[in-house]
Design a protein around this motif. Structure first.
Motif, PDB file in Angstrom:
ATOM      1  N   GLU A 227       0.828  -1.209   0.000  1.00 33.64           N
ATOM      2  CA  GLU A 227       0.000   0.000   0.000  1.00 33.64           C
ATOM      3  C   GLU A 227       0.865   1.264   0.000  1.00 33.64           C
ATOM      4  O   GLU A 227       0.545   2.256  -0.673  1.00 33.64           O
ATOM      5  CB  GLU A 227      -0.931   0.009   1.217  1.00 33.64           C
ATOM      6  CG  GLU A 227      -2.060  -1.009   1.163  1.00 33.64           C
ATOM      7  CD  GLU A 227      -1.579  -2.436   1.341  1.00 33.64           C
ATOM      8  OE1 GLU A 227      -0.484  -2.628   1.935  1.00 33.64           O
ATOM      9  OE2 GLU A 227      -2.271  -3.366   0.887  1.00 33.64           O
ATOM     10  N   ALA A 230       2.158   1.614  -3.538  1.00 36.74           N
ATOM     11  CA  ALA A 230       1.087   2.017  -4.448  1.00 36.74           C
ATOM     12  C   ALA A 230       0.738   3.488  -4.252  1.00 36.74           C
ATOM     13  O   ALA A 230       0.525   4.217  -5.227  1.00 36.74           O
ATOM     14  CB  ALA A 230      -0.141   1.140  -4.216  1.00 36.74           C
ATOM     15  N   SER A 236      -3.315   2.027  -7.969  1.00 37.58           N
ATOM     16  CA  SER A 236      -3.893   1.022  -7.088  1.00 37.58           C
ATOM     17  C   SER A 236      -2.889  -0.095  -6.832  1.00 37.58           C
ATOM     18  O   SER A 236      -1.941  -0.293  -7.595  1.00 37.58           O
ATOM     19  CB  SER A 236      -5.152   0.436  -7.724  1.00 37.58           C
ATOM     20  OG  SER A 236      -4.816  -0.321  -8.877  1.00 37.58           O
ATOM     21  N   SER A 237      -3.106  -0.832  -5.754  1.00 34.35           N
ATOM     22  CA  SER A 237      -2.223  -1.956  -5.441  1.00 34.35           C
ATOM     23  C   SER A 237      -2.238  -2.995  -6.566  1.00 34.35           C
ATOM     24  O   SER A 237      -1.204  -3.578  -6.903  1.00 34.35           O
ATOM     25  CB  SER A 237      -2.640  -2.609  -4.122  1.00 34.35           C
ATOM     26  OG  SER A 237      -2.532  -1.711  -3.045  1.00 34.35           O
ATOM     27  N   LEU A 240      -0.221  -1.643  -9.439  1.00 31.74           N
ATOM     28  CA  LEU A 240       1.193  -1.698  -9.071  1.00 31.74           C
ATOM     29  C   LEU A 240       1.740  -3.108  -9.267  1.00 31.74           C
ATOM     30  O   LEU A 240       2.828  -3.285  -9.837  1.00 31.74           O
ATOM     31  CB  LEU A 240       1.364  -1.276  -7.611  1.00 31.74           C
ATOM     32  CG  LEU A 240       2.796  -1.351  -7.064  1.00 31.74           C
ATOM     33  CD1 LEU A 240       3.629  -0.209  -7.604  1.00 31.74           C
ATOM     34  CD2 LEU A 240       2.790  -1.334  -5.540  1.00 31.74           C
ATOM     35  N   SER A 241       0.980  -4.104  -8.807  1.00 31.56           N
ATOM     36  CA  SER A 241       1.426  -5.495  -8.942  1.00 31.56           C
ATOM     37  C   SER A 241       1.593  -5.879 -10.406  1.00 31.56           C
ATOM     38  O   SER A 241       2.533  -6.590 -10.778  1.00 31.56           O
ATOM     39  CB  SER A 241       0.434  -6.433  -8.257  1.00 31.56           C
ATOM     40  OG  SER A 241       0.392  -6.182  -6.866  1.00 31.56           O
TER      41      SER A 241
END
Length: 356
Positions: A227, A230, A236-237, A240-241
């Motif tokens: 978090e 991000a 957003s997480s 980001l992933s």
């Protein structure tokens, strides 16, 4: 002084040969360690396209080397010279570390050194290598593979990745980085071929993570979460992933753990800081946490790692019993797969797929 012998014959590729000659034949001015005794061994004179090379010694001299480098050659479809194959096999049997660059893997295969081992070569020739030598486990998706005493690289620039990897094994990350700086190349390289150690920062300045990752590397002593990353990246997480996987091949938390372990390795190599201090500096919190993650990832406790690589850069480094030592790290992304060896600062060595 460790002896590195270049095994040469007619028709070898100039680029790979020049890469090895430059890395092992020239010590950076900023480095204060005994450098390599580089020898060129072959049946002279050797014709390399429009160039003619006069070797220092015959192929029989390979038996006396600590490391033997076999550069690639123009026509891998042809059978490699029998005397070269025999000399490379004899050198390995005598205890030498043998590495091939690009299509030099065909020589190692002919010598039986790839039987039952994972190997790679230039992507254009991996199918042929696998077909001709079915006992070798050919991986077309890596820059290089290190099985401890037998190493192979992919084509062209991957030869430089493997040569820097060898320097890193022998002298540690600081010296390898100094060589890379002199050559104006990154000490670790990412790319389309799957690699064990992911690069810390994407090469493109306009990449969505280009500003985030340096920011994280400056704050490894802090308890960062997905978090936090991000929020810093203003995405957003989940987004980001997705970007992390595309850029590094792993998740944000796996990448962060990799960087913490690599930082711990550097501090163990370069400083006398206690494990507790290093745990704080790398964001592991406590010595117990660092030891757990380090031992699981690298395969040995931090103190053992420090003793091993301090010895390698010390006055007794030329002792083969020291330079041959290895420590283990899980393969694939950090924390998965079966153990395989690594060198200083996270360079993988001894088992499957790899990074430069």
């Amino acid at each position: 002084m460790t002896t590195v012998a270049l095994a040469v014959t007619d028709g070898m590729l100039h680029f790979e040969l020049s890469v090895a000659y430059e890395v092992f034949g020239s010590k950076p001015d900023s480095v204060d360690v005994p450098w390599y005794d580089l020898q060129v061994c072959g049946r002279g004179p050797v014709r390399l396209g429009r160039f003619v090379l006069e070797p220092d010694h015959g192929l029989d001299r390979l038996r006396e080397a600590d490391t033997v480098i076999v550069p690639g050659w123009v026509d891998p479809d042809a059978e490699p010279p029998a005397d070269l194959v025999d000399a490379v096999r004899a050198a390995h049997e005598a205890g030498a570390r043998v590495a091939s660059l690009c299509t030099g893997a065909f020589v190692l295969a002919a010598a039986g050194l790839l039987d039952g081992r994972r190997a790679t070569t230039h992507w254009a020739h991996t199918d042929d290598l696998a077909a001709r030598w079915p006992r070798a486990e050919v991986d077309p998706d890596v820059l290089y593979v290190d099985n401890g005493s037998v190493l192979t690289s992919a084509g062209k620039a991957a030869a430089l990745d493997l040569c820097l990897h060898l320097v890193r094994l022998d002298h540690g990350s600081s010296v390898a980085n100094a060589v890379a700086r002199r050559l104006v190349v990154p000490p670790h390289r990412s790319g389309g071929q799957a690699q064990f150690v992911t690069t810390a920062v994407p090469a493109r300045d306009d990449h969505p993570l280009a500003a985030l990752l340096p920011w994280v590397l400056e704050r490894l002593d802090r308890p960062l979460t997905v978090e936090d990353l991000a929020r810093r990246a203003r995405m957003s997480s989940r987004n980001l992933s997705r970007h992390f996987h595309a850029a590094t091949g792993t998740t944000p938390l796996q990448w962060l753990l990799t960087q913490r372990i690599r930082r711990a390795q550097e501090l163990l190599e370069k400083t006398d800081d206690s494990v507790t201090s290093i745990a704080t500096a790398t964001g592991m919190g406590t010595a117990t946490t660092l030891r757990r993650h380090f031992n699981r990832t690298v395969g040995v406790p931090p103190d053992a790692y420090r003793r091993t690589f301090r010895l390698r850069s010390g006055p007794d480094r030329a002792d083969r019993s020291v330079t041959a030592s290895r420590v283990a790290v899980p393969g694939g992304p950090v924390g998965s797969g079966s153990p395989r060896p690594v060198g200083p600062s996270g360079s993988a060595v001894g088992g499957r797929a790899y990074v430069g």
